[in-house]
Design an enzyme around this catalytic site. Structure first.
Site, mmCIF file in Angstrom:
data_model
loop_
_atom_site.group_PDB
_atom_site.id
_atom_site.type_symbol
_atom_site.label_atom_id
_atom_site.label_comp_id
_atom_site.label_asym_id
_atom_site.label_seq_id
_atom_site.Cartn_x
_atom_site.Cartn_y
_atom_site.Cartn_z
ATOM 1 N N HIS A 136 0.502 -1.508 -7.534
ATOM 2 C CA HIS A 136 1.023 -0.258 -6.964
ATOM 3 C C HIS A 136 -0.092 0.756 -6.723
ATOM 4 C CE1 HIS A 136 5.325 -1.194 -8.629
ATOM 5 N NE2 HIS A 136 5.028 -1.871 -7.535
ATOM 6 N N GLU A 184 7.226 -11.879 0.469
ATOM 7 C CA GLU A 184 5.926 -11.286 0.175
ATOM 8 C C GLU A 184 5.171 -11.926 -0.993
ATOM 9 O OE1 GLU A 184 6.204 -7.334 -1.641
ATOM 10 O OE2 GLU A 184 8.329 -7.314 -1.150
ATOM 11 N N TYR A 201 -3.485 -12.449 -7.015
ATOM 12 C CA TYR A 201 -4.329 -11.345 -7.493
ATOM 13 C C TYR A 201 -5.221 -11.875 -8.604
ATOM 14 C CZ TYR A 201 -0.222 -9.490 -5.212
ATOM 15 O OH TYR A 201 0.790 -9.290 -4.316
ATOM 16 N N ASP A 250 8.698 -2.761 5.805
ATOM 17 C CA ASP A 250 7.863 -3.002 4.617
ATOM 18 C C ASP A 250 6.954 -4.190 4.917
ATOM 19 O OD1 ASP A 250 6.838 -3.249 2.083
ATOM 20 O OD2 ASP A 250 8.723 -3.832 1.123
ATOM 21 N N ARG A 254 -1.829 -10.212 -0.407
ATOM 22 C CA ARG A 254 -0.375 -10.309 -0.250
ATOM 23 C C ARG A 254 -0.085 -10.335 1.246
ATOM 24 N NH1 ARG A 254 0.969 -6.661 -3.421
ATOM 25 N NH2 ARG A 254 1.328 -4.831 -2.123
HETATM 26 N N1 GLY Z 1 6.130 -1.789 -0.583
HETATM 27 C C1 GLY Z 1 6.955 -2.066 -1.678
HETATM 28 C C2 GLY Z 1 7.212 -3.504 -1.810
HETATM 29 O O1 GLY Z 1 6.571 -4.295 -1.150
HETATM 30 O O2 GLY Z 1 8.090 -3.897 -2.511
HETATM 31 MN MN MN Z 2 8.328 -5.253 -0.320
HETATM 32 MN MN MN Z 3 5.557 -3.835 0.634
#
Ligand code: GLY
Ligand code: MN
Ligand code: MN
Length: 432
Positions: free
Chosen positions: A237, A378, A382, A265, A399
């Site tokens: 984050h 996603e 890492y 997103d 990612r």
């Molecule tokens: N950007 C927030 C997530 O990928 O969950």
């Molecule tokens: Mn997301």
């Molecule tokens: Mn995201």
């Protein structure tokens, strides 16, 4: 009256309630300091049912009578000179198709009447402590009228049980907006790739993203953009966005705009200098393959966790090949040793909220995917420096995130226009 998406949603919620009264407030304005406020953001559930974007508004629905009532701010020339136009109840009723509309100042008095003899009160329980207290107090006022033969609702239900299920399946109107949000965000990621060079600071790339969002009418990001160069990409984050970008490092950008109330997103990871190193490419191709496997598993009838499971299998094998994990694929999955390098899940629902509403399980089973559901896919990797971790891979954080709609026959990737193959990224950066 012609049905709009919002009137149609109110009718469906009324139908789901069957009986009783629903009280659905929008979000309050939040002071930043002194005379300034944070940019106003409506409550998503309220906006889903109304399309009404002013603060100090409450939607009331009465099942049985099928009545829809809005409480909102009154017209006020003095305030409108300072803060701008407000509809006022009369224009709001007409414009947004409510049966009745009243000044917000009359809310308590009217609600005490409207709640009388309603068997059930639907309300977003626990969402806001001030509203909880107000609603319970109002119910008490109604209860005090028992000697006049008026009963207060003896059941309170969380309206979000019905509402969130509705929001989970996006209608065509919503999908149109989400396509636009996705398209603007794809443009922003392309712009960031074209702009990025060694020596820039992360916030300079962030500025390019925000510029691209805003110039297309998406005034705000759906969440704080993550612009993470080098080792910062291993902070999931990371939002400081204040480090210099160095030659030879990767840049991870997780950024999406909110457009007309809907989120996008997207994450892309690319080399700051425009060319992947061999080690970076090795890891990148594994994450990309994991994402392809997960997207292929995002099909109607497959359950929520199948994309995650598909991504995990590819990642686990990849981590073994890279000597990040040891043993067999099944062993790595069983022991969860992959979690040292992939510690989050592969997606979430997406809609008005970036982590959108909707249950992921029905009873104790992952729910089947259905047309109209929108999710992110996603996977990532890492690699923090540690004993036993090949040094050539240290501080690589990758990612790749896309937004996917489940359709009748498969899925539609809304965010395809943001390049993600090594060749496409390098080509775009080379020709910038
Ligand atoms: N950007 C927030 C997530 O990928 O969950
Ligand atoms: Mn997301
Ligand atoms: Mn995201």
């Amino acid at each position: 009256m012609t049905m709009t998406p919002h009137t149609e949603r109110r009718a469906r919620l009324l139908n789901g309630m069957q009986r009783g009264i629903a009280i659905i407030p929008t979000a309050p304005e939040v002071a930043r300091n002194a005379d300034t406020h944070y940019s106003y953001r409506h409550d998503s559930g309220f906006y889903y049912l109304t399309g009404f974007n002013e603060p100090e508004a409450v939607l009331v629905l009465i099942a049985g009578d099928n009545k829809t009532i809005l409480f909102c701010r009154e017209k006020n020339l003095e305030r409108e000179i300072w803060d701008g136009y407000r509809y006022g109840p009369e224009a709001a009723r007409e414009q947004f198709g409510f049966d009745e509309a009243y000044p917000i100042a009359q809310l308590d008095e009217k609600l005490a009447e409207l709640m009388g003899n309603q068997p059930v009160l639907f309300y977003p329980l626990g969402a806001d402590a001030d509203w909880d207290a107000r609603v319970v107090k109002l119910r008490g006022t109604v209860q005090a009228k028992v000697r006049s033969g008026i009963r207060a609702p003896d059941e309170i239900r969380d309206v979000r049980t019905l509402l969130n299920e509705m929001r989970l399946i996006k209608d065509d109107h919503e999908l149109d907006i989400m396509r636009q949000a996705a398209s603007i965000s794809c443009g922003a990621h392309r712009r960031a790739m074209q702009f990025t060079r060694p020596g820039q600071v992360e916030y300079q790339v962030e500025a390019e993203l925000l510029h691209e969002f805003c110039r297309h009418g998406a005034r705000h990001p759906a969440y704080t953009s993550i612009v993470a160069g080098g080792a910062n990409a291993c902070v999931l984050h990371y939002i400081a966005n204040d480090a210099a970008l160095r030659d030879g490092e990767l840049l991870l950008i997780d950024a999406g705009c909110e457009f007309t109330g809907y989120a996008s997103d997207i994450t892309r990871t690319f080399p700051v200098n425009g060319k992947f190193s061999a080690a970076q490419k090795d890891v990148y191709q594994i994450v990309l393959a994991a994402q392809a496997a997960a997207i292929a598993a995002a099909q109607p009838g497959r359950h929520w966790n199948e994309p995650h499971d598909a991504a995990l299998r590819v990642l686990a094998q990849g981590f073994i090949d890279l000597k990040l994990c040891q043993g067999s694929m099944d062993g790595v999955l069983e022991s969860e040793s992959y979690k040292q390098f992939y510690m989050h899940r592969t997606g979430h629902w997406l809609g008005m909220d970036v982590h959108d509403v909707g249950d992921y399980k029905i009873a104790s089973d992952w729910r089947p995917l259905q047309p109209g559901m929108v999710l992110t896919v996603e996977p990532g990797c890492y690699i923090r420096p540690a004993d036993g971790v090949p040094q050539a891979l240290w501080n690589i954080g990758i990612r790749i995130e896309d937004d996917v709609v489940i359709t009748a026959n498969g899925n539609e990737v809304l965010t395809e226009a943001a390049p993600k193959t090594v060749a496409d990224i390098e080509e775009l950066m080379r020709t910038a």
